[in-house]
Design a protein around this motif. Structure first.
Motif, PDB file in Angstrom:
ATOM      1  N   HIS A   1      -1.270 -13.034  -1.078  1.00 37.24           N
ATOM      2  CA  HIS A   1      -1.073 -11.617  -1.387  1.00 37.24           C
ATOM      3  C   HIS A   1      -2.090 -10.785  -0.604  1.00 37.24           C
ATOM      4  CE1 HIS A   1      -1.825  -7.912  -3.743  1.00 37.24           C
ATOM      5  NE2 HIS A   1      -0.527  -7.948  -3.958  1.00 37.24           N
TER       6      HIS A   1
ATOM      7  N   ARG B   1       9.459  -8.103   1.198  1.00 34.50           N
ATOM      8  CA  ARG B   1       9.584  -7.075   0.164  1.00 34.50           C
ATOM      9  C   ARG B   1      10.914  -7.272  -0.560  1.00 34.50           C
ATOM     10  NH1 ARG B   1      11.546  -0.894   0.954  1.00 34.50           N
ATOM     11  NH2 ARG B   1      11.006  -0.119  -1.121  1.00 34.50           N
TER      12      ARG B   1
ATOM     13  N   ASP C   1       9.308   3.298  -0.507  1.00 34.97           N
ATOM     14  CA  ASP C   1       8.272   2.419   0.050  1.00 34.97           C
ATOM     15  C   ASP C   1       6.902   2.789  -0.497  1.00 34.97           C
ATOM     16  OD1 ASP C   1      10.077   1.051   1.838  1.00 34.97           O
ATOM     17  OD2 ASP C   1      10.045   2.828   3.090  1.00 34.97           O
TER      18      ASP C   1
ATOM     19  N   GLN D   1      -3.628  -9.282   2.417  1.00 35.67           N
ATOM     20  CA  GLN D   1      -3.198  -9.017   3.791  1.00 35.67           C
ATOM     21  C   GLN D   1      -4.319  -9.238   4.803  1.00 35.67           C
ATOM     22  OE1 GLN D   1      -4.122  -5.989   5.538  1.00 35.67           O
ATOM     23  NE2 GLN D   1      -5.196  -5.017   3.866  1.00 35.67           N
TER      24      GLN D   1
ATOM     25  N   GLY E   1       3.065 -10.305   1.046  1.00 33.25           N
ATOM     26  CA  GLY E   1       3.811  -9.221   0.423  1.00 33.25           C
ATOM     27  C   GLY E   1       3.328  -9.028  -0.994  1.00 33.25           C
ATOM     28  N   PRO E   2       3.800  -7.973  -1.662  1.00 36.68           N
ATOM     29  CA  PRO E   2       3.363  -7.708  -3.037  1.00 36.68           C
ATOM     30  C   PRO E   2       3.878  -8.762  -4.006  1.00 36.68           C
ATOM     31  CG  PRO E   2       5.129  -6.217  -2.409  1.00 36.68           C
ATOM     32  CD  PRO E   2       4.753  -6.965  -1.171  1.00 36.68           C
TER      33      PRO E   2
ATOM     34  N   CYS F   1       7.693 -10.498  -4.381  1.00 37.08           N
ATOM     35  CA  CYS F   1       8.461 -10.237  -3.154  1.00 37.08           C
ATOM     36  C   CYS F   1       9.258 -11.450  -2.692  1.00 37.08           C
ATOM     37  CB  CYS F   1       7.541  -9.768  -2.031  1.00 37.08           C
ATOM     38  SG  CYS F   1       6.484 -11.061  -1.346  1.00 37.08           S
TER      39      CYS F   1
ATOM     40  N   ASP G   1       1.871  -1.644  -6.279  1.00 30.82           N
ATOM     41  CA  ASP G   1       1.275  -2.927  -5.920  1.00 30.82           C
ATOM     42  C   ASP G   1      -0.238  -2.911  -6.067  1.00 30.82           C
ATOM     43  OD1 ASP G   1       1.359  -5.632  -4.836  1.00 30.82           O
ATOM     44  OD2 ASP G   1       0.476  -4.748  -3.034  1.00 30.82           O
TER      45      ASP G   1
ATOM     46  N   PHE H   1       1.417  -1.406   3.897  1.00 25.48           N
ATOM     47  CA  PHE H   1       0.909  -2.639   3.299  1.00 25.48           C
ATOM     48  C   PHE H   1      -0.164  -3.287   4.165  1.00 25.48           C
ATOM     49  CE2 PHE H   1       0.898  -7.131   2.206  1.00 25.48           C
ATOM     50  CZ  PHE H   1       0.834  -7.065   0.820  1.00 25.48           C
TER      51      PHE H   1
ATOM     52  N   ALA I   1      -5.603   1.552   3.667  1.00 19.64           N
ATOM     53  CA  ALA I   1      -4.209   1.669   4.082  1.00 19.64           C
ATOM     54  C   ALA I   1      -3.997   2.873   4.989  1.00 19.64           C
ATOM     55  CB  ALA I   1      -3.317   1.794   2.845  1.00 19.64           C
TER      56      ALA I   1
ATOM     57  N   LEU J   1       4.306   0.600  -2.819  1.00 19.46           N
ATOM     58  CA  LEU J   1       2.952   0.317  -2.366  1.00 19.46           C
ATOM     59  C   LEU J   1       1.926   0.773  -3.392  1.00 19.46           C
ATOM     60  CD1 LEU J   1       3.424   1.413   1.350  1.00 19.46           C
ATOM     61  CD2 LEU J   1       2.888  -0.912   0.589  1.00 19.46           C
TER      62      LEU J   1
END
Length: 399
Positions: free
Chosen positions: A193, A209, A335, A195, A37-38, A41, A342, A234, A239, A339
């Motif tokens: 962090h 989050r 959201d 992904q 997660g960012p 989080c 982040d 995310f 993305a 994002l």
């Protein structure tokens, strides 16, 4: 080995910051789970609570059949690997690996046997007499791993252990860690962090989050079936493209209108997501992954098309990423704002939420044979069978 269970776990700091909020998560015996997660989080705080480095405000954490809330870190039978290697500079590799056994007064012959066994596992045998300063970053990280492995704990806790390594070494080390964990079959909680790191390593990935668990699932499920806009945006690199669209009834079926294009949703998609029928003539957030966009000159001629202006072409060998603008409005939700923050996107999204549709830049993952160049007016084929549709208010996937 042991399972690890979070049951309604919360952590509130003295300034009333709720870092973790009622976390429920069961990690199976021998499972490799990644918390991602960012920044901020709550993933590292959750890990530190398992390790006993952070007191729990509410709820319980169990390791095996023991509730460990009040146990000291050394009584929990876990081993931690941190971002910093935290090696003793004056000790040899062998002494660093065996240090915890020495403090427990394990017999010398047993220490020697377990250190050699661990070093063999990590390809560190030639370096056992060296000091940490004589090792590369990857070798130091393997020593830190060895120090955890030699203890034979019930669980490993890893907090961004690869973040100090260069990109190429990170790829090699994440493969090594995954292989090693599989061989040892030890329950592992891994925080990152990154992904891509999460998706390539975890048996399951838990996306967090603002202290809350958003979704926990195997990587492929997380990628193809995100439960909300945050997870969809995310997970994935580049993305997912997120655009404002409207659901319409057409010829007895449903379609979405986005930019200058109407995209028929088809029976398979509408059958799988019957809730879409409730959104007729209502706005939605349309999600399109870059790989579901293709140069129309190379794609299926029967697919609907977006018209755009090519702004950037990135040829990376096996594929070409094309950034192109379309006459559509980017979806702007809480959201999406989070994002953007982040990834350090300082451009304001506020101006996109009202007024006439501006041009929005989206990304397509094209076949490397594409002849599209920067500045071209282009047609892009859309794989309408692989669209994602979300409620703009709740952010939840429409299913």
């Amino acid at each position: 080995m042991a399972d690890v269970v979070f049951d309604g776990v919360s952590k509130v700091f003295g300034d009333d910051t709720r870092a973790v909020d009622e976390l429920d998560l069961a990690i199976d015996d021998g499972e490799f789970i990644v918390l991602v997660g960012p920044s901020g989080c709550g993933k590292t705080t959750a890990l530190r609570m398992v390790g006993g480095l952070e007191p729990i405000t509410a709820g319980t954490i169990s390791i095996g059949d023991r509730v460990v809330n009040r146990l000291s870190p050394k009584s929990r039978d876990i081993a931690m690997v941190f971002q910093s290697y935290a090696l003793y500079p004056h000790l040899s590799v062998a002494d660093n690996i065996g240090f915890s056994l020495k403090t427990k007064r394990v017999p010398k012959d047993e220490i020697r046997r377990r250190v050699l066994e661990t070093a063999r596992m990590l390809d560190l045998e030639p370096y056992l007499k060296r000091k940490p300063r004589a090792l590369s970053g990857g070798q130091r990280q393997r020593v830190a791993m060895g120090r955890a492995i030699v203890r034979q704990p019930q669980a490993f806790l890893m907090d961004e252990p690869l973040s100090n390594l260069d990109a190429k070494l990170r790829v090699q080390m994440r493969a090594d860690i995954k292989k090693l964990q599989s061989e040892l079959d030890v329950t592992t909680i891994y925080v990152t962090h990154d992904q891509i790191e999460a998706m390539t390593m975890g048996d399951r990935v838990a996306v967090m989050r603002r202290g809350r668990l958003q979704q926990v699932a195997p990587p492929e499920v997380l990628y193809h079936e995100p439960v909300n806009v945050f997870v969809a945006g995310f997970i994935g690199s580049p993305a997912m493209n997120l655009l404002e669209a409207t659901v319409e009834r057409h010829n007895g079926g449903l379609r979405v209108s986005v930019a200058d294009t109407q995209i028929e949703l088809g029976d398979a998609l509408t059958s799988a997501r019957p809730g879409l029928a409730d959104y007729e003539n209502r706005p939605v957030v349309l999600g399109i992954r870059p790989e579901h966009l293709e140069d129309a000159a190379l794609g299926d001629p029967a697919r609907p098309r977006l018209h755009g202006h090519a702004e950037l072409r990135e040829a990376i060998g096996s594929e070409t990423l094309v950034h192109f603008s379309v006459a559509a409005r980017q979806a702007v939700t809480d959201d999406v704002r989070e994002l953007a923050q982040d990834v350090g996107d300082d451009r304001t999204l506020d101006g996109l939420a009202s007024g006439p549709p501006p041009t929005t830049t989206i990304v397509g993952r094209f076949d490397p044979r594409t002849r599209i160049r920067e500045g071209d007016m282009i047609e892009v084929a859309v794989d309408h069978t692989a669209l994602h549709v979300f409620d703009p208010d709740s952010g939840l996937a429409i299913t």
